[in-house]
Design an enzyme around this catalytic site. Structure first.
Site, PDB file in Angstrom:
ATOM      1  N   GLU A 191       0.821  -1.199   0.000  1.00  0.00           N
ATOM      2  CA  GLU A 191       0.000   0.000   0.000  1.00  0.00           C
ATOM      3  C   GLU A 191       0.862   1.259   0.000  1.00  0.00           C
ATOM      4  O   GLU A 191       1.932   1.303   0.602  1.00  0.00           O
ATOM      5  CB  GLU A 191      -0.932  -0.013   1.215  1.00  0.00           C
ATOM      6  CG  GLU A 191      -1.930  -1.147   1.100  1.00  0.00           C
ATOM      7  CD  GLU A 191      -2.985  -1.184   2.199  1.00  0.00           C
ATOM      8  OE1 GLU A 191      -4.090  -1.663   1.908  1.00  0.00           O
ATOM      9  OE2 GLU A 191      -2.706  -0.736   3.321  1.00  0.00           O
ATOM     10  N   CYS A 219       6.592  -7.296   6.750  1.00  0.00           N
ATOM     11  CA  CYS A 219       7.715  -6.831   7.561  1.00  0.00           C
ATOM     12  C   CYS A 219       8.101  -7.939   8.523  1.00  0.00           C
ATOM     13  O   CYS A 219       7.243  -8.670   9.017  1.00  0.00           O
ATOM     14  CB  CYS A 219       7.323  -5.582   8.346  1.00  0.00           C
ATOM     15  SG  CYS A 219       8.721  -4.806   9.198  1.00  0.00           S
ATOM     16  N   CYS A 257       6.983  -5.616  15.348  1.00  0.00           N
ATOM     17  CA  CYS A 257       6.624  -4.611  16.357  1.00  0.00           C
ATOM     18  C   CYS A 257       5.181  -4.893  16.793  1.00  0.00           C
ATOM     19  O   CYS A 257       4.298  -5.082  15.964  1.00  0.00           O
ATOM     20  CB  CYS A 257       6.754  -3.202  15.788  1.00  0.00           C
ATOM     21  SG  CYS A 257       8.454  -2.822  15.301  1.00  0.00           S
ATOM     22  N   GLU A 298      10.612  -2.480   6.726  1.00  0.00           N
ATOM     23  CA  GLU A 298      11.724  -1.756   7.342  1.00  0.00           C
ATOM     24  C   GLU A 298      12.681  -1.368   6.210  1.00  0.00           C
ATOM     25  O   GLU A 298      13.412  -2.221   5.686  1.00  0.00           O
ATOM     26  CB  GLU A 298      12.407  -2.650   8.384  1.00  0.00           C
ATOM     27  CG  GLU A 298      13.746  -2.146   8.886  1.00  0.00           C
ATOM     28  CD  GLU A 298      13.731  -0.685   9.364  1.00  0.00           C
ATOM     29  OE1 GLU A 298      12.845  -0.303  10.140  1.00  0.00           O
ATOM     30  OE2 GLU A 298      14.617   0.075   8.919  1.00  0.00           O
ATOM     31  N   CYS A 352       1.928  -2.844  15.479  1.00  0.00           N
ATOM     32  CA  CYS A 352       1.822  -2.480  14.056  1.00  0.00           C
ATOM     33  C   CYS A 352       1.101  -3.572  13.290  1.00  0.00           C
ATOM     34  O   CYS A 352       1.430  -4.754  13.384  1.00  0.00           O
ATOM     35  CB  CYS A 352       3.208  -2.263  13.462  1.00  0.00           C
ATOM     36  SG  CYS A 352       3.160  -1.793  11.725  1.00  0.00           S
TER      37      CYS A 352
HETATM   38  N1  SAH Z   1       9.784   0.088   9.829  1.00  0.00           N
HETATM   39  C1  SAH Z   1       9.920   1.502   9.747  1.00  0.00           C
HETATM   40  C2  SAH Z   1       8.961   2.115   8.753  1.00  0.00           C
HETATM   41  C3  SAH Z   1       7.490   2.008   9.139  1.00  0.00           C
HETATM   42  S1  SAH Z   1       7.055   3.565   9.682  1.00  0.00           S
HETATM   43  C4  SAH Z   1       9.780   2.103  11.132  1.00  0.00           C
HETATM   44  O1  SAH Z   1       9.498   1.361  12.057  1.00  0.00           O
HETATM   45  O2  SAH Z   1      10.008   3.289  11.309  1.00  0.00           O
HETATM   46  C5  SAH Z   1       5.501   3.409  10.335  1.00  0.00           C
HETATM   47  C6  SAH Z   1       5.347   4.321  11.517  1.00  0.00           C
HETATM   48  O3  SAH Z   1       4.042   4.128  12.092  1.00  0.00           O
HETATM   49  C7  SAH Z   1       6.331   3.959  12.597  1.00  0.00           C
HETATM   50  O4  SAH Z   1       6.738   5.043  13.353  1.00  0.00           O
HETATM   51  C8  SAH Z   1       5.501   3.010  13.415  1.00  0.00           C
HETATM   52  O5  SAH Z   1       6.044   2.818  14.660  1.00  0.00           O
HETATM   53  C9  SAH Z   1       4.167   3.714  13.421  1.00  0.00           C
HETATM   54  N2  SAH Z   1       3.077   2.801  13.760  1.00  0.00           N
HETATM   55  C10 SAH Z   1       3.053   1.464  13.596  1.00  0.00           C
HETATM   56  N3  SAH Z   1       1.893   0.959  14.006  1.00  0.00           N
HETATM   57  C11 SAH Z   1       1.158   1.983  14.449  1.00  0.00           C
HETATM   58  C12 SAH Z   1      -0.171   2.084  14.978  1.00  0.00           C
HETATM   59  N4  SAH Z   1      -0.946   1.007  15.128  1.00  0.00           N
HETATM   60  N5  SAH Z   1      -0.622   3.305  15.291  1.00  0.00           N
HETATM   61  C13 SAH Z   1       0.158   4.396  15.119  1.00  0.00           C
HETATM   62  N6  SAH Z   1       1.390   4.358  14.614  1.00  0.00           N
HETATM   63  C14 SAH Z   1       1.895   3.167  14.287  1.00  0.00           C
END
Ligand code: SAH
Length: 372
Positions: free
Chosen positions: A95, A115, A119, A169, A122
């Site tokens: 997406e 990914c 985390c 990532e 996410c």
């Molecule tokens: N892997 C990289 C790129 C993804 S960025 C990274 O971790 O930075 C996506 C952003 O959205 C990151 O800051 C992540 O932590 C945040 N994120 C992930 N899940 C989320 C959620 N459920 N609600 C709000 N932010 C979220």
């Protein structure tokens, strides 16, 4: 020759394109002419490249193609946010999301199918991982969005900023991401300034150093907790690269690029990382990186998650605590959540190779059984 054996020109940065043209026995400036057609005029048909001679057009037709990903589905949200589901291969899709604001338009781009970092908060993590995206599949997301939006390079741009904050990532797909970002930056590409192209990482320490030596872009780091125990729980990568190492890498980044800043993303989850003590820990962390800033993201829920968004007054108090400590702190507005396009809600379609999807589905089913 069929399309499969032909070369996709979206896989080349400027130098790669020049080399490819040299192989074809063509002058490098021809490569740059074609590059302009691809990224300034968003042209994917050699026939329409009117200042390219007929013989060269035929040669290109035989050897290569301009192949952006296919739009499988796209949808606009009430707030103007737009989301594309882009087909990659087999059953995979990623997406990309466009977020318009009064003074800028930001495109959020994916770097991997799924990914592997897992985390906990996410949605992409629940999909597991399939593979890295090719350069053409990364820059192709921007090409598709730019074409849809009627983007005009260098004037009245619709896409003024790109954030590598979609699925995946980006630092685990280093070479392809750097090549794609160099096309975003290149004057013959999308021509965006370094401040307007941001890579976000969960904290892959060695690759942060490598990035600073490879290309001039902005850096965001997904922090979410400023104590190791909690951060390891939320972002398992922290076990490998704990906060002390992450801090040192960020300090090296700033030392190499003295006039830049790093944005620390902090997703606020109710009762998990949103208390005054967490803000105090964050303040302490930020003291070691005084030129940097914090971007607070209210947690965006997705089906099956055990986390909840912090209450509005808790979010405000958290922000105030940081501001009172003189830390530049922004609150990211939630955009596009009515079409599941907000941070952490991107899922795409991932042919999972990690069994994570299956494990997550099993847990969902167990939860449902408990609830019944
Ligand atoms: N892997 C990289 C790129 C993804 S960025 C990274 O971790 O930075 C996506 C952003 O959205 C990151 O800051 C992540 O932590 C945040 N994120 C992930 N899940 C989320 C959620 N459920 N609600 C709000 N932010 C979220």
């Amino acid at each position: 020759m069929n399309q499969v054996e032909k070369v996709n020109l979206l896989d080349f940065d400027r130098q790669g394109l020049r080399d490819f043209f040299a192989q074809l026995g063509e002058k490098p400036y021809r490569a740059e002419q074609v590059m302009k057609w691809i990224y300034h005029h968003l042209e994917d048909n050699f026939e329409n490249m009117t200042d390219v001679g007929k013989a060269l057009r035929a040669k290109l037709e035989a050897a290569c193609y301009i192949g952006p990903p296919k739009t499988m589905f796209d949808k606009g949200a009430a707030d103007g946010t737009h989301k594309w589901l882009l087909g990659m291969d087999g059953g995979n899709a990623v997406e990309a999301v466009y977020i318009p604001e009064p003074t800028r338009g930001t495109l959020c781009v994916s770097s991997q199918v799924g990914c592997g970092l897992n985390c906990q908060f996410c949605s992409t993590a629940t999909q597991g991982f399939n593979r890295n995206l090719a350069t053409s599949e990364i820059i192709g997301q921007m090409w598709v969005a730019a074409k849809y939006l009627g983007n005009v390079t260098h004037q009245n741009r619709r896409i003024t900023n790109v954030v590598m904050m979609g699925m995946g990532e980006p630092l685990l797909n280093f070479d392809n991401v750097v090549k794609a970002m160099s096309l975003m930056r290149d004057d013959l590409g999308f021509g965006l300034a370094s401040k307007r192209v941001t890579l976000s990482t969960a904290g892959l320490v060695p690759m942060i150093d490598k990035l600073s030596e490879s290309i001039d872009v902005s850096l965001a780091v997904s922090l979410h907790a400023a104590n190791d125990e909690l951060r390891t729980e939320l972002v398992p990568l922290n076990k490998r690269y704990p906060l002390a190492e992450l801090t040192a890498a960020c300090q090296r980044w700033i030392a190499r690029k003295p006039r830049t800043s790093i944005t620390f993303e902090y997703t606020l989850m109710k009762g998990v990382n949103d208390q005054p003590e967490h803000a105090r820990q964050l303040i302490k962390f930020m003291r070691r990186l005084p030129t940097c800033k914090v971007n607070l993201i209210p947690f965006n829920p997705f089906p099956g998650t055990r986390f909840e968004r912090s209450e509005a007054d808790v979010i405000r108090a958290f922000q105030t605590q940081l501001l009172n400590a003189n830390i530049l702190t922004m609150l990211r507005r939630t955009r596009g959540d009515d079409i599941d396009a907000a941070c952490g809600q991107l899922k795409g379609q991932v042919l999972d190779r990690t069994r994570r999807q299956a494990e997550f589905q099993k847990r969902l089913a167990e939860d449902a059984a408990h609830a019944a």
